[in-house]
Scaffold this motif. Structure first.
Motif, PDB file in Angstrom:
ATOM      1  N   ALA A  79       0.869  -1.181   0.000  1.00 25.17           N
ATOM      2  CA  ALA A  79       0.000   0.000   0.000  1.00 25.17           C
ATOM      3  C   ALA A  79       0.899   1.222   0.000  1.00 25.17           C
ATOM      4  CB  ALA A  79      -0.892   0.019   1.237  1.00 25.17           C
ATOM      5  N   THR A  80       0.442   2.268  -0.629  1.00 26.08           N
ATOM      6  CA  THR A  80       1.274   3.462  -0.688  1.00 26.08           C
ATOM      7  C   THR A  80       1.370   4.107   0.689  1.00 26.08           C
ATOM      8  OG1 THR A  80       0.519   3.799  -2.932  1.00 26.08           O
ATOM      9  CG2 THR A  80       1.626   5.656  -1.858  1.00 26.08           C
ATOM     10  N   LEU A  81       2.586   4.219   1.157  1.00 24.03           N
ATOM     11  CA  LEU A  81       2.837   4.785   2.486  1.00 24.03           C
ATOM     12  C   LEU A  81       3.745   5.997   2.356  1.00 24.03           C
ATOM     13  CD1 LEU A  81       3.749   2.024   5.075  1.00 24.03           C
ATOM     14  CD2 LEU A  81       1.695   3.385   4.896  1.00 24.03           C
ATOM     15  N   ARG A  82       3.462   6.963   3.158  1.00 25.77           N
ATOM     16  CA  ARG A  82       4.297   8.163   3.134  1.00 25.77           C
ATOM     17  C   ARG A  82       4.290   8.693   4.564  1.00 25.77           C
ATOM     18  NH1 ARG A  82       2.251  13.094   2.197  1.00 25.77           N
ATOM     19  NH2 ARG A  82       0.252  12.138   1.751  1.00 25.77           N
ATOM     20  N   PRO A  83       5.450   8.828   5.190  1.00 21.53           N
ATOM     21  CA  PRO A  83       5.418   9.304   6.574  1.00 21.53           C
ATOM     22  C   PRO A  83       4.835  10.720   6.635  1.00 21.53           C
ATOM     23  CG  PRO A  83       7.672   9.255   5.736  1.00 21.53           C
ATOM     24  CD  PRO A  83       6.815   8.575   4.715  1.00 21.53           C
ATOM     25  N   PRO A  84       3.814  10.924   7.468  1.00 20.34           N
ATOM     26  CA  PRO A  84       3.269  12.279   7.581  1.00 20.34           C
ATOM     27  C   PRO A  84       4.314  13.235   8.143  1.00 20.34           C
ATOM     28  CG  PRO A  84       2.378  10.867   9.297  1.00 20.34           C
ATOM     29  CD  PRO A  84       3.150   9.977   8.372  1.00 20.34           C
ATOM     30  N   ARG A  85       4.223  14.489   7.774  1.00 17.77           N
ATOM     31  CA  ARG A  85       5.164  15.490   8.282  1.00 17.77           C
ATOM     32  C   ARG A  85       4.567  16.145   9.520  1.00 17.77           C
ATOM     33  NH1 ARG A  85       9.014  16.242   4.659  1.00 17.77           N
ATOM     34  NH2 ARG A  85       8.628  15.327   2.602  1.00 17.77           N
ATOM     35  N   LEU A  86       5.274  16.038  10.612  1.00 16.30           N
ATOM     36  CA  LEU A  86       4.778  16.611  11.866  1.00 16.30           C
ATOM     37  C   LEU A  86       5.635  17.793  12.291  1.00 16.30           C
ATOM     38  CD1 LEU A  86       4.086  13.246  13.749  1.00 16.30           C
ATOM     39  CD2 LEU A  86       2.548  14.572  12.302  1.00 16.30           C
TER      40      LEU A  86
ATOM     41  N   LEU B  76      -1.275  16.052  17.809  1.00 15.29           N
ATOM     42  CA  LEU B  76      -0.352  15.447  16.859  1.00 15.29           C
ATOM     43  C   LEU B  76      -1.069  14.426  15.971  1.00 15.29           C
ATOM     44  CD1 LEU B  76       2.506  15.145  19.433  1.00 15.29           C
ATOM     45  CD2 LEU B  76       2.764  16.289  17.221  1.00 15.29           C
ATOM     46  N   ALA B  77      -2.003  13.687  16.571  1.00 18.79           N
ATOM     47  CA  ALA B  77      -2.755  12.705  15.793  1.00 18.79           C
ATOM     48  C   ALA B  77      -3.589  13.413  14.730  1.00 18.79           C
ATOM     49  CB  ALA B  77      -3.648  11.869  16.716  1.00 18.79           C
ATOM     50  N   ASN B  78      -4.120  14.571  15.082  1.00 27.69           N
ATOM     51  CA  ASN B  78      -4.876  15.365  14.113  1.00 27.69           C
ATOM     52  C   ASN B  78      -3.994  15.761  12.942  1.00 27.69           C
ATOM     53  OD1 ASN B  78      -7.705  16.150  14.599  1.00 27.69           O
ATOM     54  ND2 ASN B  78      -6.930  16.605  16.646  1.00 27.69           N
ATOM     55  N   VAL B  79      -2.804  16.240  13.271  1.00 26.68           N
ATOM     56  CA  VAL B  79      -1.877  16.662  12.216  1.00 26.68           C
ATOM     57  C   VAL B  79      -1.545  15.466  11.319  1.00 26.68           C
ATOM     58  CG1 VAL B  79       0.427  17.564  11.748  1.00 26.68           C
ATOM     59  CG2 VAL B  79      -0.899  18.494  13.654  1.00 26.68           C
ATOM     60  N   ALA B  80      -1.241  14.328  11.957  1.00 24.77           N
ATOM     61  CA  ALA B  80      -0.878  13.135  11.183  1.00 24.77           C
ATOM     62  C   ALA B  80      -2.036  12.702  10.290  1.00 24.77           C
ATOM     63  CB  ALA B  80      -0.484  12.000  12.140  1.00 24.77           C
ATOM     64  N   TYR B  81      -3.232  12.704  10.850  1.00 26.50           N
ATOM     65  CA  TYR B  81      -4.399  12.273  10.081  1.00 26.50           C
ATOM     66  C   TYR B  81      -4.597  13.147   8.843  1.00 26.50           C
ATOM     67  CZ  TYR B  81      -9.224  11.534   8.721  1.00 26.50           C
ATOM     68  OH  TYR B  81     -10.358  11.283   7.992  1.00 26.50           O
ATOM     69  N   HIS B  82      -4.491  14.458   9.052  1.00 26.84           N
ATOM     70  CA  HIS B  82      -4.688  15.373   7.924  1.00 26.84           C
ATOM     71  C   HIS B  82      -3.573  15.221   6.897  1.00 26.84           C
ATOM     72  CE1 HIS B  82      -8.310  17.251   9.235  1.00 26.84           C
ATOM     73  NE2 HIS B  82      -7.809  17.510  10.434  1.00 26.84           N
ATOM     74  N   GLN B  83      -2.360  15.020   7.377  1.00 28.19           N
ATOM     75  CA  GLN B  83      -1.241  14.820   6.456  1.00 28.19           C
ATOM     76  C   GLN B  83      -1.443  13.564   5.611  1.00 28.19           C
ATOM     77  OE1 GLN B  83       2.158  15.979   6.016  1.00 28.19           O
ATOM     78  NE2 GLN B  83       1.475  17.983   6.745  1.00 28.19           N
ATOM     79  N   LEU B  84      -1.913  12.519   6.258  1.00 35.41           N
ATOM     80  CA  LEU B  84      -2.089  11.254   5.548  1.00 35.41           C
ATOM     81  C   LEU B  84      -3.208  11.341   4.526  1.00 35.41           C
ATOM     82  CD1 LEU B  84      -1.656   8.892   8.594  1.00 35.41           C
ATOM     83  CD2 LEU B  84      -0.222   8.881   6.559  1.00 35.41           C
ATOM     84  N   ASN B  85      -4.111  12.276   4.715  1.00 35.41           N
ATOM     85  CA  ASN B  85      -5.249  12.388   3.816  1.00 35.41           C
ATOM     86  C   ASN B  85      -5.118  13.506   2.809  1.00 35.41           C
ATOM     87  OD1 ASN B  85      -7.621  10.434   4.430  1.00 35.41           O
ATOM     88  ND2 ASN B  85      -6.616  10.901   6.369  1.00 35.41           N
ATOM     89  N   GLN B  86      -3.909  14.033   2.708  1.00 31.30           N
ATOM     90  CA  GLN B  86      -3.735  15.109   1.736  1.00 31.30           C
ATOM     91  C   GLN B  86      -3.591  14.560   0.338  1.00 31.30           C
ATOM     92  OE1 GLN B  86      -0.593  17.715   2.852  1.00 31.30           O
ATOM     93  NE2 GLN B  86      -1.902  18.881   4.247  1.00 31.30           N
TER      94      GLN B  86
END
Lengths: 177, 255
Positions: free
Chosen positions: B155-162, B245-255
């Protein structure tokens, strides 16, 4: 109906009695805080505090005693850290569908309505309406006179009635003499 | 004989089923002449029933182990409990492996997939304190890291930027999970605090996406299932900070 407080002075069986109360205490905490994780944190703190005070427990309603410990802990938490103030899951990002199981839609809706009640009203409403404590037990749990419980209960129930009706109708707080 | 005056408390007691029959009859007779008050009491009864229905499910849930533990002193320290959990996980895996070898011909019920927040917290507790080898592939090779883990998880994975939240990517590693490969990304802030994001393919998307919080010893976890992937962000941070931080990660992952 409220369970009667079991009169056990043996620490071990008292602890077993406390374990038996955990589900109800969790339910109350869940409704009080509007958040499953925070509720269990509060329950854990309550249980730990209760165990350090077993010697102080006097025969009576064990649940009311546990709720009084929880009340004091929660008040102190809110006082110590304002950021801990009630925050229902709506703070979390909008996600397509919400989790099932114990987090039913109805629970989420109620979380939102209960969040509109001041803490002192929410506590009374839940202790009496959900946990079925007697008015005297609720008064003991909250450390206030029964008269205060009754007046808070009236305000809470009338306010919730307005909220459940969609908040459209005017507030009716007619006091029966 | 004149009945005692009906007071507000009587109305509550009626709604809560706390009046003995004689008094109840008096109050009901009084209400029959006052439709407004009658509607009020009826609404209160509905409230009680609604509360019981909505929150009743909590009574059916298994009591979390940490609460049973809290009611059973002397308590083990959280670090000790976590270490025991790590050991238990390892033993369970070995036992499962052996059992499969012995009774291969027997159809086995599918092993329950370990709870995401639990395994994520354990993985966090194992790797976050690592000084020399916190990750397998460092952030200096981020493109390679993303490509490698994407290939292994399928699956396409990309570490979110925090970074905006003060946490920079340290790197990532591949871990064995119950159902296959798992990716773990690690972050660190200026104070040396570490976060890990645990990512695994999850059970078929049940459409149940929402943030959940769990506390495993001193490690807090916010986790969610989204698009067939399970994500868990772990750290020894205050709950609110971790949620942010989870919010930031979630939004990053869904960009």
């Amino acid at each position: 109906m409220p369970r009667k407080g079991r009169r056990s002075l043996h620490p071990l069986s008292l602890r077993q009695d406390i374990v038996a109360e955990i589900p109800g205490v969790r339910r109350y905490a869940r409704a009080l805080t509007g958040d499953a994780g925070r509720a269990d944190d509060l329950v854990q703190d309550t249980l730990e505090r209760a165990l350090t005070r077993l010697a102080l427990w006097r025969p009576g309603s064990l649940r009311a005693w546990l709720f009084s410990i929880m009340h004091n802990l929660y008040i102190n938490q809110l006082r110590d850290a304002r950021r801990l103030e009630y925050a229902p899951d709506e703070d979390l990002p909008e996600l397509p569908v919400r989790a099932a199981q114990s987090d039913g839609l109805e629970m989420r809706d109620l979380d939102r309505l209960l969040a509109c009640l001041p803490l002192e009203q929410r506590e009374v409403l839940l202790l009496v309406g959900l946990e079925e404590l007697s008015y005297a037990e609720a008064a003991r749990a909250l450390g206030v006179p029964v008269g205060t419980v009754m007046s808070r209960l009236s305000r809470a129930r009338d306010r919730l009635r307005t909220l459940m009706a969609g908040g459209a109708e005017g507030v009716h707080l007619r006091v029966v003499k | 004989m004149t009945p005692a005056p009906i007071r507000e408390a009587d109305l509550h007691a009626l709604a809560d089923g706390r009046l003995e029959s004689l008094r109840r009859a008096e109050v009901e007779a009084w209400l029959a002449l006052r439709p407004e008050e009658q509607a009020r009491v009826a609404a209160w009864r509905v409230q009680n029933a609604t509360l019981a229905r909505a929150y009743g499910a909590v009574l059916e849930e298994p009591v979390p182990a940490r609460l049973l533990e809290a009611a059973r002193p002397p308590r083990r320290s959280s670090r000790w409990a976590l270490a025991a959990a790590v050991a238990g996980l390892g033993l369970g895996a070995v036992a499962g492996f052996v059992a499969r070898g012995v009774v291969e011909s027997q159809p086995q019920p599918p092993a329950p997939v370990a709870a995401l927040p639990h395994v994520a917290a354990v993985a966090h507790a194992v790797y976050a304190p690592e000084v020399r080898h916190p990750v397998e592939v460092g952030a200096d090779q981020e493109a390679h890291l993303a490509a490698w883990l994407s290939k292994r998880l399928g699956a396409t994975l990309r570490p979110p930027r925090l970074g905006e939240a003060g946490f920079d990517l340290v790197g990532g590693r591949l871990l064995p999970g119950d159902t296959g490969p798992v990716a773990q990304f690690m972050y660190q802030n200026a104070r040396g605090q570490r976060l890990t994001l645990y990512v695994r393919r999850d059970a078929p998307d049940s459409g149940q996406t929402a943030f959940r919080h769990a506390q495993e010893g001193s490690v807090g976890v916010f986790w969610w299932i989204d698009g067939g992937m399970g994500y868990a962000l772990s750290g020894e941070l205050p709950r609110d900070e971790l949620l942010r931080l989870a919010n930031v990660a979630y939004h990053q992952l869904n960009q």
